[in-house]
Design a protein around this motif. Structure first.
Motif, short mmCIF file in Angstrom:
data_model
loop_
_atom_site.label_atom_id
_atom_site.label_comp_id
_atom_site.label_asym_id
_atom_site.label_seq_id
_atom_site.Cartn_x
_atom_site.Cartn_y
_atom_site.Cartn_z
N ARG A 11 -2.84 -1.74 -35.58
CA ARG A 11 -1.73 -1.52 -34.42
C ARG A 11 -2.37 -1.04 -33.12
O ARG A 11 -2.07 -1.41 -32.19
N GLU A 12 -3.24 0.18 -33.42
CA GLU A 12 -3.83 0.59 -32.43
C GLU A 12 -4.94 -0.31 -31.40
O GLU A 12 -5.05 -0.26 -30.46
N ARG A 30 -4.80 -3.47 -31.63
CA ARG A 30 -3.78 -4.97 -30.85
C ARG A 30 -3.37 -4.32 -29.66
O ARG A 30 -3.45 -4.85 -28.86
N GLN A 31 -2.76 -3.11 -29.42
CA GLN A 31 -2.28 -2.55 -28.54
C GLN A 31 -3.38 -2.24 -27.43
O GLN A 31 -3.20 -2.57 -26.15
N GLU A 58 -4.41 -5.79 -25.87
CA GLU A 58 -3.36 -6.30 -25.05
C GLU A 58 -3.26 -5.90 -23.70
O GLU A 58 -2.77 -6.43 -22.92
N ARG A 59 -4.12 -4.67 -23.30
CA ARG A 59 -3.80 -4.00 -22.17
C ARG A 59 -4.96 -4.57 -21.14
O ARG A 59 -5.87 -5.27 -21.59
#
Length: 374
Positions: A366-367, A369-370, A373-374
Motif C-alpha cells: 500500500r505504501e 503504490r501510494q 502514484e505521486r
C-alpha cells in the motif's frame, strides 16, 4: 527471501537478481513461492556482489516499477539499475548500524570502515525514492540521519511465516540444545563468548538441575575456522559439550536447528534488528535476546510485559555482570523447559496478530503504490 515471497503473495510480480542459483533447489523453491530468480551474467574477475550492476546491459522482458536494494550489499547496484530504467523507482533498505557494532569488531580500521559505510547508507538513502528502516531501532537512526532533507522514509517490521515448521511444545527435545546462530567471523559482537561463558557458569550440577546435560551449538562458522574457534570456546565451557556448524543459507537446515533447540540465544553486544531471534519465535523456540536490539524494542511495543520481560536480557555494567545475567536467564528457561515452550507458543500466537508476513506485505505494498502514484 521472506520479503520477496510475501510481496509475491499479495499479487506483485517479483523478480530477484542474484549472482547465481542452483536450478534444482533454489530456482524451484523461488518458483514455488511465486518469485523468479534472475542470475546476473558471469564475468571473470568480477566479484559476486558486483555482478548485480552488470545486468543493465542485458535485456529483460519487463521494466520494474520498483527496484529494491539492501544496504551496502545491493544498494549501489539497485541505484545503478534505476538510472538505466526510466520510470522505475528506487527503494533503499537499511539493515545495519555500522557505527554501533564497530567497537566490538576486529581490525584497526573498524571505526573508519564504519564511518565510510554509514556515509554510503546516507548517500543512498538521500537519493532513494523511499528509504526503509528495518525495525524501530534502524528506522529511528536513519530518520535522524536524514533530518533536514526531503527524503521519504518508512519503517518495516519484519514478519513471521504462518507456515513455519513447528515442534509440538508438549514434546520436549530429548537433548538440551542451546543455540547461537549467526555469522561467527563476528564472534564477539554476536555475543558468542558471552553465551559460552554463561553456560559454563551453569555446568556444575546441570544434569541434576535440568534433567540432562546442556549442549552448546553454534551455527555460522566459516568453513575451515572450526578448529581454532573450538579451541577458543572450550576453556569457557567448563565441560559443556560444544558443537560447531558451518554457516548455511538453507532454510530447511536452519529450521531444524530452531525446532531442535531448547533455547535460542541472541546475546549480541548490539543488533540493529535481530532477525535470528524473530525467526526462532516463528518456529516456536524459547528465545533470549539482548535489550540492545531493534527486535527487543519491537517486542516491547507488541507484547504485554508479562510476555516480553521473559525474553529480554539487559546487559550489566561490566562484562562479568552481563555474563551472570545471561546465565540467570538461561537457567530460568532450562529449569522449566515445559513452561518455556508454552510461553514461546504464546509469544508466537500474539505476535502473529501483528507481524504475519502477509499483513506486513499488504501494508508495505500500500505504501509503495501510494509512492508510485505521486
Amino acid at each position: 527471501r521472506e520479503l520477496c515471497t510475501a510481496l509475491a503473495s499479495t499479487g506483485n510480480e517479483v523478480r530477484c537478481l542474484v549472482p547465481s542459483a542452483t536450478p534444482l533447489s533454489e530456482f524451484a523453491r523461488a518458483e514455488a513461492a511465486g518469485v523468479k530468480l534472475v542470475p546476473a551474467p558471469e564475468v571473470i574477475g568480477i566479484r559476486s556482489t558486483e555482478h548485480y550492476g552488470l545486468y543493465v546491459s542485458s535485456r529483460l522482458d519487463w521494466d520494474p516499477d520498483l527496484i529494491l536494494g539492501h544496504s551496502r550489499f545491493t544498494g549501489p547496484a539497485a541505484e545503478v539499475q534505476r538510472r538505466y530504467r526510466v520510470g522505475s523507482l528506487f527503494v533503499h533498505f537499511v539493515h545495519v548500524s555500522p557505527e554501533e557494532i564497530a567497537p566490538d569488531k576486529a581490525g584497526d580500521n573498524r571505526f573508519a570502515d564504519a564511518m565510510e559505510r554509514r556515509e554510503l547508507e546516507i548517500k543512498l538513502a538521500s537519493i532513494a525514492d523511499l528509504t526503509v528502516g528495518v525495525g524501530p531501532r534502524l528506522f529511528r537512526e536513519i530518520k535522524t540521519a536524514l533530518r533536514g532533507t526531503a527524503a521519504r522514509t518508512y519503517r518495516l517490521d519484519p514478519g513471521m511465516s504462518r507456515d513455519a515448521v513447528l515442534a509440538d511444545p508438549s514434546d520436549l527435545p530429548m537433548d538440551i540444545n542451546c543455540l547461537v546462530l549467526g555469522r561467527l567471523e563476528d564472534a564477539r559482537p554476536k555475543g558468542l563468548y558471552c553465551a559460552a561463558k554463561a553456560l559454563g557458569l551453569l555446568a556444575q550440577n546441570a544434569k541434576t538441575r535440568y534433567g540432562g546435560e546442556p549442549v552448546f551449538i553454534a551455527r555460522g562458522a566459516i568453513p575451515g575456522s572450526e578448529p581454532v574457534l573450538y579451541e577458543s570456546l572450550r576453556p569457557m565451557m567448563a565441560g559443556v559439550p560444544v558443537r560447531l556448524r558451518a554457516y548455511t543459507p538453507d532454510p530447511e537446515q536452519i529450521a531444524r536447528d530452531f525446532i531442535q533447540a531448547s533455547v535460542v540465544l541472541m546475546p549480541s553486544t548490539a543488533e540493529g534488528f535481530g532477525l535470528v531471534g524473530l525467526e526462532a519465535i516463528a518456529h516456536g523456540a524459547p528465545v533470549l535476546i539482548t535489550s540492545r536490539s531493534g527486535l527487543a524494542d519491537m517486542l516491547v511495543e507488541h507484547l504485554p510485559e508479562t510476555l516480553h520481560r521473559r525474553l529480554i536480557v539487559e546487559p550489566g555494567p561490566t562484562e562479568q555482570d552481563t555474563i551472570q545475567r545471561w546465565a540467570k536467564a538461561i537457567d530460568a528457561v532450562l529449569s522449566d523447559r515445559a513452561r518455556a515452550f508454552e510461553h514461546a507458543a504464546e509469544v508466537r500466537t500474539t505476535l502473529l496478530q501483528y507481524l504475519a508476513w502477509d499483513k506486513v506485505a499488504v501494508q508495505f505494498t500500500r505504501e509503495l503504490r501510494q509512492m508510485a502514484e505521486r
